[in-house]
Design a protein around this motif. Structure first.
Motif, PDB file in Angstrom:
ATOM      1  N   ALA A 227       2.226  -2.732   3.416  1.00 22.22           N
ATOM      2  CA  ALA A 227       0.899  -3.360   3.365  1.00 22.22           C
ATOM      3  C   ALA A 227       0.280  -3.221   1.979  1.00 22.22           C
ATOM      4  O   ALA A 227      -0.279  -4.190   1.437  1.00 22.22           O
ATOM      5  CB  ALA A 227      -0.009  -2.736   4.424  1.00 22.22           C
ATOM      6  N   MET A 228       0.381  -2.037   1.378  1.00 23.74           N
ATOM      7  CA  MET A 228      -0.193  -1.837   0.046  1.00 23.74           C
ATOM      8  C   MET A 228       0.508  -2.719  -0.977  1.00 23.74           C
ATOM      9  O   MET A 228      -0.137  -3.319  -1.855  1.00 23.74           O
ATOM     10  CB  MET A 228      -0.083  -0.368  -0.365  1.00 23.74           C
ATOM     11  N   GLY A 229       1.836  -2.813  -0.878  1.00 21.25           N
ATOM     12  CA  GLY A 229       2.566  -3.675  -1.793  1.00 21.25           C
ATOM     13  C   GLY A 229       2.169  -5.128  -1.643  1.00 21.25           C
ATOM     14  O   GLY A 229       1.991  -5.856  -2.631  1.00 21.25           O
ATOM     15  N   SER A 230       1.999  -5.582  -0.409  1.00 21.23           N
ATOM     16  CA  SER A 230       1.602  -6.967  -0.169  1.00 21.23           C
ATOM     17  C   SER A 230       0.186  -7.231  -0.672  1.00 21.23           C
ATOM     18  O   SER A 230      -0.108  -8.292  -1.240  1.00 21.23           O
ATOM     19  CB  SER A 230       1.687  -7.282   1.333  1.00 21.23           C
ATOM     20  N   LEU A 231      -0.701  -6.260  -0.469  1.00 17.77           N
ATOM     21  CA  LEU A 231      -2.100  -6.420  -0.873  1.00 17.77           C
ATOM     22  C   LEU A 231      -2.221  -6.605  -2.378  1.00 17.77           C
ATOM     23  O   LEU A 231      -3.045  -7.403  -2.853  1.00 17.77           O
ATOM     24  CB  LEU A 231      -2.909  -5.195  -0.418  1.00 17.77           C
TER      25      LEU A 231
END
Length: 420
Positions: free
Chosen positions: A104-108
């Motif tokens: 999720a952090m990478g996608s954000l």
């Protein structure tokens, strides 16, 4: 002064955010490893572990809630965490949550390429840490990062986003609220519906292969008979009647579902009314999202991403505010829309972001710190819970007002984020 500037630059960099993410998650993993070495779990993972060790068979469970109170895909991560036996269950569960949070952090932040999204990444990390074990020892903590990734895909990739939301909804029902926002906002609604149908068909096939088809929809019926949970927003008046010793209002533990509830004059009727009230609220917010889209288009255009995020926040907040179950982990439902909203329009989304930090802080005080005091009619903790619930209601009205504003506000330029 130079050192302070270097620290600020470091925190604003992808490397700084990565180190923050690793430090925060390693702390949870170390604590989970220490408990696992002692053969222990934490919070709801005790229940999940028992279910997995019993093969998710109600007949072999001595007492307590049934695993089939959850949608069937919730049992998959439980089975994964139990693959090496009961000992490392908690560690593997937290490891799985950490991996999903990393995704999720990478996608954000587009894996660090979007430097303007770094502050939103820090906000989401701070919220995650503040929520603590509510995000790491509950099923909800697995679904929140998946929903966040779906919202990042947004209106540009509605099919992929809808598949993710469909899978998440078969783990915990609440992502269906975000699915409603998707259906209301995107142009290609047929693709959203197709994704939901195909995902559900795959789940049904999995259930049939596992011999679990007769219990597939048990989660829809097992919650209906429960009463008003202690932390639920609409329970607040009876909470204070119990604290002040007025009438017959009192708190009690419903051991069948492991839930602290409040009973008193009118709570039985309210408990029955809450389900239709929740459905009515969801329908009203979905209708308002449709209205905002078409009104905005009539005014010359609409930023569909902004409308999607606002609709998602309004619907998930409605799922919390109008729910007779008020479990503290429900607060993690609200973070994905706000985190992605901060990357889209930081100025507008600062208000719900600040409210959610306050809500998370109050929730942390309630659970795990002082839940025992709350359940024994402590007035100070009842006040903290009441403030938290008031903030939830304010957040709901803010998100509904945002939908109304989007419907009435003509865009200054053609939105770059509008679905093509």
């Amino acid at each position: 002064m130079v050192m302070r500037k270097r620290w600020q630059e470091g925190l604003r960099s992808p490397r700084g955010l990565l180190w923050g993410f690793l430090v925060a998650h390693v702390m949870f993993l170390v604590f989970a490893a220490l408990l696992s070495l002692r053969g222990e779990a934490f919070s709801d993972t005790f229940i999940y572990r028992d279910w997995a060790m019993a093969g998710f068979d109600d007949e072999t469970l001595a007492r307590g809630p049934s695993p089939w109170g959850y949608p069937i895909l919730a049992l998959v991560p439980m089975a994964f965490a139990a693959v090496a036996g009961p000992g490392p269950f908690l560690f593997l569960w937290v490891l799985l949550t950490s991996v999903l949070n990393g995704w999720a952090m990478g996608s954000l932040t587009m894996w660090g390429q979007r430097r303007d999204a770094i502050p939103a990444g820090w906000w989401w990390l701070g919220f995650t840490v503040l929520m603590g074990w509510l995000g790491f020892a509950r099923v909800d903590g697995l679904t929140a990062p998946v929903v966040l990734v779906a919202l990042v895909y947004g209106v540009r990739q509605p099919f992929a986003a809808s598949v993710l939301l469909g899978l998440a909804a078969w783990v915990k029902v609440w992502p269906a609220a975000v699915m409603l926002a998707f259906f209301a906002v995107v142009k290609e609604r047929a693709r959203v519906a197709a994704a939901a149908v195909l995902t559900s068909a795959a789940v049904v096939a999995l259930a049939a292969a596992a011999g679990a088809l007769p219990r597939l929809l048990n989660f829809l019926t097992q919650q209906g008979g429960r009463g008003m949970q202690l932390e639920a927003t609409f329970t607040t008046p009876w909470l204070w009647l119990s604290v002040l010793g007025i009438g017959d209002s009192h708190m009690y533990m419903n051991t069948a579902i492991n839930s602290m509830q409040v009973d008193g004059p009118g709570t039985a009727v309210l408990s029955v009314l809450m389900q239709p009230l929740l459905l009515l609220a969801a329908a009203a917010v979905t209708g308002m999202t449709f209205w905002a889209l078409h009104q905005g288009k009539a005014n010359g255009g609409m930023d569909r991403t902004e409308l999607l995020l606002s609709g998602a926040l309004a619907l998930t907040t409605a799922f919390v505010v109008f729910n007779k179950v008020g479990s503290p982990q429900f607060m993690v439902w609200l973070a994905p829309a706000v985190a992605v909203g901060l990357t889209h329009n930081w100025k507008e989304w600062r208000v719900p972001a600040a409210m959610l930090i306050a809500i998370a802080a109050a929730t942390f005080l309630i659970y795990p710190l002082f839940y025992d005091a709350l359940s024994h009619n402590d007035p100070a903790m009842a006040l903290v819970l009441s403030i938290r619930n008031i903030l939830l209601v304010i957040l709901f009205f803010w998100s509904v007002r945002r939908l109304r504003t989007l419907g009435r506000k003509p865009p200054t330029a053609k939105p770059e984020t509008e679905e093509s």
